[in-house]
Design a protein around this motif. Structure first.
Motif, PDB file in Angstrom:
ATOM      1  N   TRP A   1       0.836  -1.198   0.000  1.00 40.33           N
ATOM      2  CA  TRP A   1       0.000   0.000   0.000  1.00 40.33           C
ATOM      3  C   TRP A   1       0.874   1.252   0.000  1.00 40.33           C
ATOM      4  O   TRP A   1       1.921   1.303   0.618  1.00 40.33           O
ATOM      5  CB  TRP A   1      -0.967  -0.001   1.174  1.00 40.33           C
ATOM      6  CG  TRP A   1      -0.360   0.125   2.530  1.00 40.33           C
ATOM      7  CD1 TRP A   1      -0.196   1.269   3.259  1.00 40.33           C
ATOM      8  CD2 TRP A   1       0.160  -0.944   3.364  1.00 40.33           C
ATOM      9  NE1 TRP A   1       0.388   0.989   4.476  1.00 40.33           N
ATOM     10  CE2 TRP A   1       0.608  -0.359   4.569  1.00 40.33           C
ATOM     11  CE3 TRP A   1       0.272  -2.324   3.194  1.00 40.33           C
ATOM     12  CZ2 TRP A   1       1.172  -1.110   5.593  1.00 40.33           C
ATOM     13  CZ3 TRP A   1       0.840  -3.068   4.215  1.00 40.33           C
ATOM     14  CH2 TRP A   1       1.278  -2.474   5.384  1.00 40.33           C
ATOM     15  N   SER A   2       0.393   2.245  -0.736  1.00 40.04           N
ATOM     16  CA  SER A   2       1.149   3.487  -0.917  1.00 40.04           C
ATOM     17  C   SER A   2       0.271   4.689  -0.611  1.00 40.04           C
ATOM     18  O   SER A   2      -0.958   4.616  -0.639  1.00 40.04           O
ATOM     19  CB  SER A   2       1.648   3.571  -2.366  1.00 40.04           C
ATOM     20  OG  SER A   2       2.319   4.803  -2.601  1.00 40.04           O
TER      21      SER A   2
ATOM     22  N   ASN B   1      -1.539   6.991   9.278  1.00 40.29           N
ATOM     23  CA  ASN B   1      -0.544   6.037   9.752  1.00 40.29           C
ATOM     24  C   ASN B   1      -0.411   6.022  11.268  1.00 40.29           C
ATOM     25  O   ASN B   1       0.366   5.238  11.816  1.00 40.29           O
ATOM     26  CB  ASN B   1       0.825   6.331   9.125  1.00 40.29           C
ATOM     27  CG  ASN B   1       1.770   5.152   9.229  1.00 40.29           C
ATOM     28  OD1 ASN B   1       1.354   4.000   9.217  1.00 40.29           O
ATOM     29  ND2 ASN B   1       3.061   5.438   9.348  1.00 40.29           N
TER      30      ASN B   1
ATOM     31  N   ARG C   1      -6.158  -6.342   5.497  1.00 38.94           N
ATOM     32  CA  ARG C   1      -5.191  -7.191   6.176  1.00 38.94           C
ATOM     33  C   ARG C   1      -5.877  -8.420   6.785  1.00 38.94           C
ATOM     34  O   ARG C   1      -5.410  -9.555   6.647  1.00 38.94           O
ATOM     35  CB  ARG C   1      -4.497  -6.378   7.265  1.00 38.94           C
ATOM     36  CG  ARG C   1      -3.092  -6.774   7.650  1.00 38.94           C
ATOM     37  CD  ARG C   1      -2.845  -8.058   8.384  1.00 38.94           C
ATOM     38  NE  ARG C   1      -3.791  -8.563   9.334  1.00 38.94           N
ATOM     39  CZ  ARG C   1      -3.711  -9.772   9.873  1.00 38.94           C
ATOM     40  NH1 ARG C   1      -2.745 -10.600   9.530  1.00 38.94           N
ATOM     41  NH2 ARG C   1      -4.618 -10.180  10.755  1.00 38.94           N
TER      42      ARG C   1
ATOM     43  N   ASN D   1       4.864  -1.301   3.294  1.00 37.47           N
ATOM     44  CA  ASN D   1       4.354   0.011   3.677  1.00 37.47           C
ATOM     45  C   ASN D   1       5.230   1.053   2.981  1.00 37.47           C
ATOM     46  O   ASN D   1       6.407   1.210   3.332  1.00 37.47           O
ATOM     47  CB  ASN D   1       4.422   0.149   5.199  1.00 37.47           C
ATOM     48  CG  ASN D   1       3.705   1.368   5.718  1.00 37.47           C
ATOM     49  OD1 ASN D   1       2.996   2.052   4.992  1.00 37.47           O
ATOM     50  ND2 ASN D   1       3.877   1.640   6.999  1.00 37.47           N
TER      51      ASN D   1
ATOM     52  N   HIS E   1       6.388   4.713   1.635  1.00 37.18           N
ATOM     53  CA  HIS E   1       6.345   6.113   2.070  1.00 37.18           C
ATOM     54  C   HIS E   1       7.440   6.929   1.394  1.00 37.18           C
ATOM     55  O   HIS E   1       8.315   6.396   0.703  1.00 37.18           O
ATOM     56  CB  HIS E   1       6.549   6.190   3.595  1.00 37.18           C
ATOM     57  CG  HIS E   1       5.377   5.756   4.398  1.00 37.18           C
ATOM     58  ND1 HIS E   1       4.453   6.626   4.921  1.00 37.18           N
ATOM     59  CD2 HIS E   1       4.978   4.512   4.775  1.00 37.18           C
ATOM     60  CE1 HIS E   1       3.535   5.952   5.592  1.00 37.18           C
ATOM     61  NE2 HIS E   1       3.831   4.663   5.520  1.00 37.18           N
TER      62      HIS E   1
ATOM     63  N   GLY F   1       2.369   0.046  10.341  1.00 36.91           N
ATOM     64  CA  GLY F   1       3.389  -0.957  10.086  1.00 36.91           C
ATOM     65  C   GLY F   1       3.641  -1.818  11.302  1.00 36.91           C
ATOM     66  O   GLY F   1       3.703  -3.062  11.212  1.00 36.91           O
TER      67      GLY F   1
ATOM     68  N   VAL G   1       5.977  -6.603   8.140  1.00 42.06           N
ATOM     69  CA  VAL G   1       5.931  -5.448   7.237  1.00 42.06           C
ATOM     70  C   VAL G   1       7.339  -4.959   6.922  1.00 42.06           C
ATOM     71  O   VAL G   1       8.185  -4.829   7.811  1.00 42.06           O
ATOM     72  CB  VAL G   1       5.097  -4.301   7.851  1.00 42.06           C
ATOM     73  CG1 VAL G   1       5.230  -3.012   7.032  1.00 42.06           C
ATOM     74  CG2 VAL G   1       3.633  -4.715   7.948  1.00 42.06           C
TER      75      VAL G   1
ATOM     76  N   LEU H   1       9.088  -1.613   5.486  1.00 40.73           N
ATOM     77  CA  LEU H   1       8.908  -0.184   5.224  1.00 40.73           C
ATOM     78  C   LEU H   1       9.949   0.271   4.212  1.00 40.73           C
ATOM     79  O   LEU H   1      11.147   0.024   4.389  1.00 40.73           O
ATOM     80  CB  LEU H   1       9.079   0.608   6.528  1.00 40.73           C
ATOM     81  CG  LEU H   1       9.111   2.134   6.404  1.00 40.73           C
ATOM     82  CD1 LEU H   1       7.741   2.682   6.025  1.00 40.73           C
ATOM     83  CD2 LEU H   1       9.596   2.772   7.715  1.00 40.73           C
TER      84      LEU H   1
END
Length: 549
Positions: free
Chosen positions: A89-90, A153, A171, A181, A183, A252, A262, A264
């Motif tokens: 996901w963004s 977030n 999820r 995740n 970012h 996250g 997760v 990142l």
């Protein structure tokens, strides 16, 4: 250790089979699917790109799975048929877009290259669940938070936001074995104490306060190692590791605690002269490395020790410009004193990318990030200040509404070239509105700030009666004389006294977090301050004259 890490990353990257990072890196400029730069991609246009993707690849699923608070659709893209599910996901922060087009680029690339063994393995063994833009309301106005003013977030526990509730539902419904995740971090973070911008930062997110390395977190570490191997050749020295401190309200950390480890990925700064689109390209390469490794052998061949050896992210150690080794001269400081000046120029990603239709709220603003010893700061531009004076900016006044006849753009430009950073214009109360509108129309990068009011006490000691003429010569004395004649029509015989008057009263003009406005003067051996030669003038971070490189 850092040198050995770099060599290990390069050698391991070169040995990777299948969707080789170098192949993906070379392919992206020609084969990227989304041609709109990430900062310019708004929610409505993303919907159009998703429609095109679905038309090009009927076997791919694009469906609306939720709506934002303001009613914008949130989409889920699903491809692959494997039992192993991966959720990516963004843009849960609306102003962090680098990964959004990369997700579509990668989906399109996989499906067009399905005959490649690694692409086939990903599609056969994995099911990819892509949420390209989780916070479309924030993305529309390019702000971190959603329409409720909440950081999505930080909503993993309260689940107050519709976007957060959707992510939690996805999820729980799919129970993916790995999450990504995606970012963007501050563009000025650096790698440890190297002074190199952190272009990509990685984190295998902890699922508890003890940062326990569970089998799931170990998988995330291996994924980070795979990504590090892949992108290292393209970010020389610019790979960092994000702080793994436990943050239970962050998604996250919470998703890791819920059973989905997760990874990142934080896209950061690009070297001076680089394009922010390189961040999308790096994300594209990163997905190929991590997902191919997961599909081939569960990432078992990637050593988590490589991830552990990545230097940590750093803050407050990078500036856009640093003037090093000069002496600062400003009022009330007891004479010139040795100090570096480091500063940043604040421009949004959309402004920097020159997005069509984007109108900046005003001229870019600057901020001094260090005044003193800036040796620990890396910088996009280095200026040698040795043998030079860094002269604080001047402030002047203008009295009366009638000054509008000559107080125009040309007059402000002339004052700026003379080192004036602020012009206080005092008019009668009935003219304040008109004067403020005129001041707003004259505001531009590289011009003094024109501040309007009706209080005579706001006037600096020097009040203009006419616009200044260009100085004769490039010395400090010539500048001061040009300004003095615009006040009194006469030349000042006392340079030190004239400087004090031009500086005005109040706080130090050059200080931490103040605008970067100053003049760089080169001392001439055997002469005094009056004969110091002007090399460059900066107004709020904008250079008006060519200076030393």
């Amino acid at each position: 250790m850092k040198v050995r890490l770099g060599l290990a990353l390069l050698s391991l990257a070169a040995a990777a089979p299948g969707l080789e990072p170098e192949v993906l890196w070379r392919a992206w400029p020609q084969e990227r699917f989304v041609t709109t730069p990430a900062p310019c991609l708004r929610p409505a246009e993303l919907g159009e790109w998703l429609d095109r993707l679905a038309t090009r690849h009927p076997e791919l699923s694009v469906r609306e799975v939720g709506r934002s608070l303001e009613g914008r659709p949130i989409h889920l893209v699903t491809l692959g048929s494997g039992e192993t599910k991966v959720l990516l996901w963004s843009q849960m922060h609306g102003d962090e877009p680098s990964a959004t087009p990369a997700l579509l680029d990668f989906a399109d690339y996989l499906l067009r290259h399905r005959d490649d063994p690694d692409a086939a393995a990903i599609l056969d063994r994995l099911t990819l669940l892509l949420v390209p833009m989780l916070n479309p309301d924030g993305a529309e106005v390019y702000t971190r938070r959603n329409a409720q003013g909440i950081d999505v977030n930080r909503d993993a526990l309260n689940l107050t936001t519709p976007e957060g509730r959707l992510l939690k539902r996805l999820r729980d419904e799919h129970e993916p074995v790995l999450g990504f995740n995606l970012h963007d971090q501050d563009r000025r973070r650096s790698v440890a104490d190297t002074g190199v911008l952190a272009t990509i930062a990685l984190l295998a997110v902890a699922g508890d306060a003890q940062r326990t390395v569970t089998p799931g977190r170990l998988l995330a570490m291996r994924a980070c190692s795979a990504i590090a191997e892949a992108v290292a050749p393209y970010v020389p020295g610019g790979l960092a590791r994000w702080d793994d401190a436990w943050s239970p309200r962050s998604f996250g950390d919470a998703i890791t605690a819920w059973g989905t480890p997760v990874v990142l990925i934080e896209s950061g700064g690009v070297p001076p002269g680089g394009s922010l689109e390189e961040l999308t390209r790096l994300n594209f390469v990163a997905y190929g490395a991590a997902l191919a490794g997961l599909a081939r052998h569960g990432l078992a061949s990637h050593d988590p020790a490589l991830y552990d050896a990545i230097p940590e992210n750093n803050v407050d150690a990078w500036s856009d410009v640093a003037v090093r080794g000069g002496e600062v001269l400003q009022p009330g400081a007891g004479g010139a004193y040795r100090a570096d000046v480091a500063f940043d120029v604040r421009r949004s990603d959309r402004e920097r990318t020159e997005c069509p239709g984007h109108r900046p709220a005003g001229p870019p603003r600057s901020e001094i990030t260090e005044l003193g010893d800036a040796r620990v700061f890396g910088a996009g531009r280095e200026i040698d200040g040795r043998g030079r004076l860094i002269l604080a900016p001047f402030a002047v006044g203008v009295r009366g509404w009638s000054a509008r006849r000559w107080l125009d753009g040309a007059a402000l430009d002339g004052l700026g070239r003379l080192g004036v950073a602020r012009v206080s214009w005092v008019v009668r109360s009935r003219h304040v509105g008109d004067a403020m509108r005129l001041a707003s129309s004259l505001a531009a990068a590289g011009r003094p700030r024109l501040e309007v009011g009706s209080d005579e006490d706001r006037l600096p000691p020097r009040v203009l009666v006419r616009p200044p003429r260009p100085p004769e010569g490039a010395t400090l004395a010539g500048r001061v004389e040009s300004l003095e004649r615009a006040f009194t029509g006469k030349r000042s015989a006392d340079l030190d006294g004239a400087l004090k008057m031009l500086w005005g009263a109040g706080r130090l003009p050059l200080r931490y977090e103040a605008p970067a406005s100053f003049t760089l003067l080169r001392r001439v051996e055997g002469t005094g301050l009056a004969d110091a030669v002007v090399e460059a003038t900066w107004l709020d971070g904008v250079e008006l004259e060519g200076g030393p490189r």
